[in-house]
Design an enzyme around this catalytic site. Sequence first.
Site, PDB file in Angstrom:
ATOM      1  N   SER A  49      53.954  59.500  -9.848  1.00  0.00           N
ATOM      2  CA  SER A  49      54.405  58.910  -8.583  1.00  0.00           C
ATOM      3  C   SER A  49      53.261  58.915  -7.575  1.00  0.00           C
ATOM      4  O   SER A  49      52.199  59.508  -7.819  1.00  0.00           O
ATOM      5  CB  SER A  49      55.559  59.746  -8.025  1.00  0.00           C
ATOM      6  OG  SER A  49      55.060  61.023  -7.634  1.00  0.00           O
ATOM      7  N   ASP A  82      55.044  55.307 -11.584  1.00  0.00           N
ATOM      8  CA  ASP A  82      56.424  55.337 -11.097  1.00  0.00           C
ATOM      9  C   ASP A  82      56.476  54.770  -9.670  1.00  0.00           C
ATOM     10  O   ASP A  82      55.633  55.096  -8.833  1.00  0.00           O
ATOM     11  CB  ASP A  82      56.877  56.815 -11.111  1.00  0.00           C
ATOM     12  CG  ASP A  82      58.372  56.993 -11.012  1.00  0.00           C
ATOM     13  OD1 ASP A  82      59.116  56.030 -11.287  1.00  0.00           O
ATOM     14  OD2 ASP A  82      58.796  58.126 -10.668  1.00  0.00           O
ATOM     15  N   ASN A 274      64.649  58.327 -16.470  1.00  0.00           N
ATOM     16  CA  ASN A 274      63.690  59.038 -15.617  1.00  0.00           C
ATOM     17  C   ASN A 274      64.167  60.442 -15.236  1.00  0.00           C
ATOM     18  O   ASN A 274      65.271  60.611 -14.693  1.00  0.00           O
ATOM     19  CB  ASN A 274      63.460  58.253 -14.325  1.00  0.00           C
ATOM     20  CG  ASN A 274      62.558  57.053 -14.528  1.00  0.00           C
ATOM     21  OD1 ASN A 274      62.313  56.640 -15.656  1.00  0.00           O
ATOM     22  ND2 ASN A 274      62.062  56.505 -13.441  1.00  0.00           N
ATOM     23  N   ASP A 276      62.744  64.100 -13.459  1.00  0.00           N
ATOM     24  CA  ASP A 276      61.747  64.893 -12.743  1.00  0.00           C
ATOM     25  C   ASP A 276      62.362  66.232 -12.310  1.00  0.00           C
ATOM     26  O   ASP A 276      61.888  67.317 -12.664  1.00  0.00           O
ATOM     27  CB  ASP A 276      61.249  64.084 -11.527  1.00  0.00           C
ATOM     28  CG  ASP A 276      60.121  64.774 -10.782  1.00  0.00           C
ATOM     29  OD1 ASP A 276      59.800  65.935 -11.102  1.00  0.00           O
ATOM     30  OD2 ASP A 276      59.563  64.159  -9.860  1.00  0.00           O
TER      31      ASP A 276
HETATM   32  P1  13P Z   1      65.490  62.857 -10.882  1.00  0.00           P
HETATM   33  O1  13P Z   1      65.212  63.222  -9.454  1.00  0.00           O
HETATM   34  O2  13P Z   1      66.963  62.766 -11.170  1.00  0.00           O
HETATM   35  O3  13P Z   1      64.814  63.763 -11.833  1.00  0.00           O
HETATM   36  O4  13P Z   1      64.925  61.369 -11.128  1.00  0.00           O
HETATM   37  C1  13P Z   1      63.545  61.122 -11.244  1.00  0.00           C
HETATM   38  C2  13P Z   1      63.213  59.664 -11.133  1.00  0.00           C
HETATM   39  O5  13P Z   1      64.058  58.784 -11.138  1.00  0.00           O
HETATM   40  C3  13P Z   1      61.779  59.334 -11.017  1.00  0.00           C
HETATM   41  O6  13P Z   1      61.556  57.959 -10.828  1.00  0.00           O
HETATM   42  O1  G3H Z   2      61.036  59.013  -7.973  1.00  0.00           O
HETATM   43  C1  G3H Z   2      60.950  60.179  -7.615  1.00  0.00           C
HETATM   44  C2  G3H Z   2      60.282  61.166  -8.472  1.00  0.00           C
HETATM   45  O2  G3H Z   2      61.127  62.275  -8.649  1.00  0.00           O
HETATM   46  C3  G3H Z   2      58.929  61.537  -7.916  1.00  0.00           C
HETATM   47  O3  G3H Z   2      59.059  62.399  -6.847  1.00  0.00           O
HETATM   48  O4  G3H Z   2      57.652  61.350  -5.067  1.00  0.00           O
HETATM   49  O5  G3H Z   2      58.193  63.804  -5.018  1.00  0.00           O
HETATM   50  O6  G3H Z   2      56.596  62.892  -6.722  1.00  0.00           O
HETATM   51  P1  G3H Z   2      57.800  62.628  -5.855  1.00  0.00           P
HETATM   52 ZN    ZN Z   3      62.912  56.845  -9.607  1.00  0.00          ZN
HETATM   53 NA    NA Z   4      59.773  54.205 -12.963  1.00  0.00          NA
END
Ligand code: 13P
Ligand code: G3H
Ligand code: ZN
Ligand code: NA
Length: 328
Positions: A49, A82, A274, A276
């Site tokens: 990201s 992302d 996805n 995270d």
């Molecule tokens: P979560 O926050 O549910 O893990 O989703 C991550 C995500 O969609 C990153 O693009």
């Molecule tokens: O899309 C969201 C992901 O969880 C990435 O999160 O922007 O804190 O890296 P972040």
């Molecule tokens: Zn996302």
């Molecule tokens: Na993505």
Amino acid sequence: ALISLRQLLDHAAEHAYGVPAFNVNNLEQMRAIMEAADRTDSPVIVQASAGARKYAGAPFLRHLIQAAVEEFPHIPVVMHQDHGTSPGVCQRSIQLGFSSVMMDGSLKEDGKTPADYAYNVDVTRRAVEMAHACGVSVEGELGCLGSLETGQAGEEDGVGAEGTLDHSQLLTDPEEAAQFVAATQVDALAIAIGTSHGAYKFTRPPTGDILSIQRIKEIHDRIPDTHLVMHGSSSVPQEWLETINAHGGEIPETYGVPVEEIVEGIKHGVRKVNIDTDLRLASTGAVRRFLAENPSEFDPRKFLKESVTAMRDVCIARFEAFGTAGQA
Ligand code: 13P
Ligand code: G3H
Ligand code: ZN
Ligand code: NA
């Protein structure tokens, strides 16, 4: 080897499985994902990201992912950007060596203000023209990610719309999805079905009125050849919440997307999932527990090893549940 998202998801569609796309920010996450893939013989999508680039720095992130390709040459790896907020952001990632980019034109360039359909088509089509000329895949997004329960986008400081979204934005319209894919030629489409980013998705275990697997089926019926993407797909493991809270954490009651619901989505065209937050929770729980139980330890490798193991086991569980295992 490094492969494109299109290559991987075409294979996934042909063999009816889904692929978790894990966010990566540091060495421990990268190792956890690759060790899990190696143990289960799974292909991998790692995604970075804007926040990850800010945290680690673009060169470190790039080499971290390329190091994984080097160390695990037998594992196919998609290096995905992302939530790109403009064609220019996607272009820079392509120059950095990413094999796939997300052009998230559902939001304006600030990554917060919901954009209209015409804007989304315009920026996404431009990103696709550029990316496809370089053999790079593109994921688009139609609809705004946000909780059907609260109308909130979820993440406070990261990616996501600001303020309360209205109900029509929270579920992607199947007809509009068909038009969008025809107009942009995206390889994969992220759809809104009631999930949101972050740990605070639902205040109770979700049911059909706040998480619409039905909508996935309707979209897939309309565009069966488009690979669907589910964002905000962390399951928020209750055991990790308990571990965190048992060792000094204070995370309120909250629920994510049950793994069984994701598996149902995969039966209906979801190919990229996805995740995270689940790795963040596992890492934090493992580190809190280790430090609480070993108060005299101060070598970061000791507690970061626990972090890797905890994240690795979450990855293994997702590879197995989504049918990714054995497909590398
Ligand atoms: P979560 O926050 O549910 O893990 O989703 C991550 C995500 O969609 C990153 O693009
Ligand atoms: O899309 C969201 C992901 O969880 C990435 O999160 O922007 O804190 O890296 P972040
Ligand atoms: Zn996302
Ligand atoms: Na993505």
